[in-house]
Design a protein around this motif. Structure first.
Motif, short mmCIF file in Angstrom:
data_model
loop_
_atom_site.label_atom_id
_atom_site.label_comp_id
_atom_site.label_asym_id
_atom_site.label_seq_id
_atom_site.Cartn_x
_atom_site.Cartn_y
_atom_site.Cartn_z
N ASN A 105 0.82 -1.21 0.00
CA ASN A 105 0.00 0.00 0.00
C ASN A 105 0.86 1.26 0.00
N SER A 106 2.04 1.19 0.63
CA SER A 106 2.96 2.32 0.60
C SER A 106 3.40 2.61 -0.83
N ASP A 107 3.64 1.54 -1.61
CA ASP A 107 3.97 1.71 -3.03
C ASP A 107 2.86 2.48 -3.74
N LYS A 108 1.61 2.12 -3.45
CA LYS A 108 0.47 2.76 -4.12
C LYS A 108 0.35 4.23 -3.73
N THR A 131 17.20 23.36 -6.51
CA THR A 131 15.90 23.84 -6.98
C THR A 131 14.90 22.68 -6.92
N GLY A 132 13.62 23.00 -7.05
CA GLY A 132 12.58 21.99 -6.97
C GLY A 132 12.05 21.86 -5.55
N PHE A 133 11.18 20.90 -5.34
CA PHE A 133 10.47 20.81 -4.04
C PHE A 133 10.57 19.43 -3.39
N LEU A 134 10.00 18.40 -4.02
CA LEU A 134 9.89 17.09 -3.36
C LEU A 134 11.16 16.27 -3.56
N ARG A 135 11.79 15.89 -2.47
CA ARG A 135 13.07 15.19 -2.49
C ARG A 135 12.90 13.70 -2.22
N HIS A 136 12.26 13.37 -1.12
CA HIS A 136 12.02 11.97 -0.74
C HIS A 136 10.60 11.84 -0.16
N ILE A 137 10.12 10.61 -0.15
CA ILE A 137 8.94 10.26 0.65
C ILE A 137 9.32 9.10 1.55
N LEU A 138 9.02 9.26 2.82
CA LEU A 138 9.23 8.20 3.81
C LEU A 138 7.85 7.81 4.34
N ILE A 139 7.53 6.53 4.30
CA ILE A 139 6.23 6.07 4.80
C ILE A 139 6.46 5.01 5.87
N LYS A 140 5.81 5.20 7.01
CA LYS A 140 5.83 4.19 8.07
C LYS A 140 4.40 3.72 8.29
N GLU A 147 -2.34 2.01 10.60
CA GLU A 147 -2.09 3.44 10.48
C GLU A 147 -0.90 3.71 9.55
N TYR A 148 -0.96 4.85 8.85
CA TYR A 148 0.11 5.23 7.92
C TYR A 148 0.57 6.66 8.21
N LEU A 149 1.89 6.81 8.31
CA LEU A 149 2.52 8.13 8.43
C LEU A 149 3.28 8.40 7.14
N VAL A 150 2.93 9.51 6.46
CA VAL A 150 3.61 9.90 5.23
C VAL A 150 4.48 11.12 5.53
N VAL A 151 5.77 11.01 5.29
CA VAL A 151 6.70 12.11 5.51
C VAL A 151 7.16 12.62 4.15
N LEU A 152 6.81 13.87 3.84
CA LEU A 152 7.26 14.51 2.60
C LEU A 152 8.55 15.26 2.91
N VAL A 153 9.66 14.79 2.36
CA VAL A 153 10.94 15.45 2.57
C VAL A 153 11.14 16.44 1.42
N VAL A 154 11.18 17.73 1.75
CA VAL A 154 11.14 18.78 0.73
C VAL A 154 12.33 19.73 0.88
N PRO A 174 -7.61 7.10 2.34
CA PRO A 174 -8.12 7.46 3.67
C PRO A 174 -7.41 6.75 4.81
N GLU A 175 -6.63 5.73 4.49
CA GLU A 175 -5.88 5.01 5.53
C GLU A 175 -4.73 5.84 6.11
N ILE A 176 -4.34 6.92 5.42
CA ILE A 176 -3.28 7.79 5.92
C ILE A 176 -3.78 8.53 7.16
N THR A 177 -3.08 8.38 8.27
CA THR A 177 -3.53 9.01 9.51
C THR A 177 -2.71 10.24 9.88
N SER A 178 -1.55 10.43 9.21
CA SER A 178 -0.73 11.60 9.53
C SER A 178 0.20 11.92 8.36
N VAL A 179 0.40 13.22 8.13
CA VAL A 179 1.35 13.67 7.11
C VAL A 179 2.27 14.72 7.74
N VAL A 180 3.56 14.52 7.55
CA VAL A 180 4.57 15.42 8.11
C VAL A 180 5.40 16.02 6.97
#
Length: 391
Positions: A105-108, A131-140, A147-154, A174-180
């Motif tokens: 599901n993290s892949d999706k 330059t640019g914005f999105l560098r990495h995504i970390l998902i736990k 529960e899913y935590l999505v970390v947008l590393v920018v 909707p399964e994502i419960t937190s975004v950082v």
């Protein structure tokens, strides 16, 4: 490692189509049974002259076991946005749509974010031009809580259209419960930056391990294979043979997982950890689980144990779970000074563990049991729990 090619005559076709490019899963050319033989032999070759080595503890789930997934973003030669892993020995991103050892599901979720980037005018971060914005995504993900935590590393704190982005993402997941939002604009191979802010939810997730509930944030260490972690901890506790009269120190205690599990068996457990965020998580986890005989100290574990020994204070057991590079002589000498009756050494690198236990053997400790555990199927890593007792 040379010994990792001993069974190369029994090769199979790797299940992952990116196997030859990625390099993350070194052993997919072997059946899982042969992987276990190889890892057990590795430990026997390194440590079998010190003590008999138990049969390795394997898993029923050698795929899709990771509860922590990491993806890097970039552009290909056609200027198309790609996401995936770094190629072997390089900083080039391989465009990967799914990884068979990471959570499906993290892949999706990552593929959804990649498809949204154009409409939200989000460019991949370019390390060279900054330059640019999105560098990495970390998902736990919490395997037992869902529960899913999505970390947008920018690369920048400013996130135009943030609310609409979150709304669109949650509609599909909707399964994502937190975004950082974590900001990292440095030229570094380290994934996370120092500054972060929660843009949805509580900023953490929870999971259940060994019947205990743990709070997991973006920066906190939590074992990536919870099914095998339960087996590992159960074996470590069994080897330690803790009783209700004993005082335990958990060095490198992280968010307090093994400290809180061990507290059920001990008189008192002291978790010592240098990372301040992890200590905060550990204190919260003790409260969540209503454990009142465990204490967490934000300090270097070696320094703490030396001070304790100088005061003439004793402990019965030291549990140590250092990083891959193992322990240094300062730490090991602090164990010797404190002189616990038992040491349980958990390691993700048998080579550094073998080096470290030889130091303890020179200082009147004897190995009683060695137990390999396969925490990382498809890779050449193997976890080892070793029990040493004071002569």
């Amino acid at each position: 490692m040379k010994i990792m090619r001993e069974l190369s005559g029994k090769t199979i076709r790797p299940k992952c189509k990116y196997y030859s490019e990625c390099g993350g899963c070194q052993l997919q050319y072997l059946s899982y049974e042969d992987q276990l033989v190889l890892k057990e032999n590795q430990v026997k070759k390194l440590m079998g002259n010190l003590c008999d080595v138990n049969e390795i503890i394997g898993t029923e789930s050698p795929y899709r076991y990771r509860n922590k997934s990491h993806y890097t973003f970039g552009k290909n030669r056609k200027n198309t946005i790609i996401s995936g892993m770094y190629a072997k020995n390089s900083h080039s991103v391989i465009d990967i749509d799914t990884c068979i050892i990471q959570n499906e599901n993290s892949d999706k979720i990552v593929q959804t974010i990649k498809s949204m980037m154009k409409s939200f005018k989000m460019e991949p971060y370019n390390e060279d031009s900054r330059t640019g914005f999105l560098r990495h995504i970390l998902i736990k993900n919490g395997v037992n809580t869902g529960e899913y935590l999505v970390v947008l590393v920018v690369g920048d704190k400013v996130f135009p259209g943030k609310k609409n982005f979150i709304k669109a993402l949650l509609k599909k997941h909707p399964e994502i419960t937190s975004v950082v939002l974590n900001v990292n604009n440095r030229r570094t191979s380290v994934v996370l930056g120092d500054y972060e802010t929660t843009i949805y939810g509580k900023g953490f997730i929870e999971d259940i391990l060994c019947g205990k509930r743990f709070r997991i944030s973006s920066k906190s260490f939590y074992q990536i294979n919870p099914i095998q972690t339960e087996k590992l901890y159960k074996k470590a506790i069994e080897m330690a043979n803790i009783n209700k009269d004993e005082i335990v120190i958990d060095a490198y205690s992280g968010i307090g997982t093994i400290s809180i599990v061990a507290a059920d068996y001990a008189k008192e457990v002291i978790g010592v950890e240098l990372n301040r965020d992890s200590v905060r998580n550990a204190i919260s986890n003790a409260k969540i689980n209503k454990v009142d005989n465990v204490y967490f100290i934000n300090q270097d574990a070696g320094e703490y144990m030396v001070k304790k020994s100088l005061k003439g204070e004793n402990v019965d057991l030291v549990i140590m779970d250092p990083p891959r590079e193992g322990s240094d002589e300062n730490f090991l000498s602090s164990v010797v000074k404190l002189s616990p009756k038992k040491v349980v050494y958990i390691s993700c690198n048998p080579e550094t563990q073998e080096r470290d236990v030889k130091y303890l053997i020179k200082h009147d400790y004897k190995i009683k049991e060695i137990q390999p555990v396969d925490m990382f199927p498809q890779t050449d890593h193997v976890e080892v729990v070793t029990l040493l007792v004071k002569e």
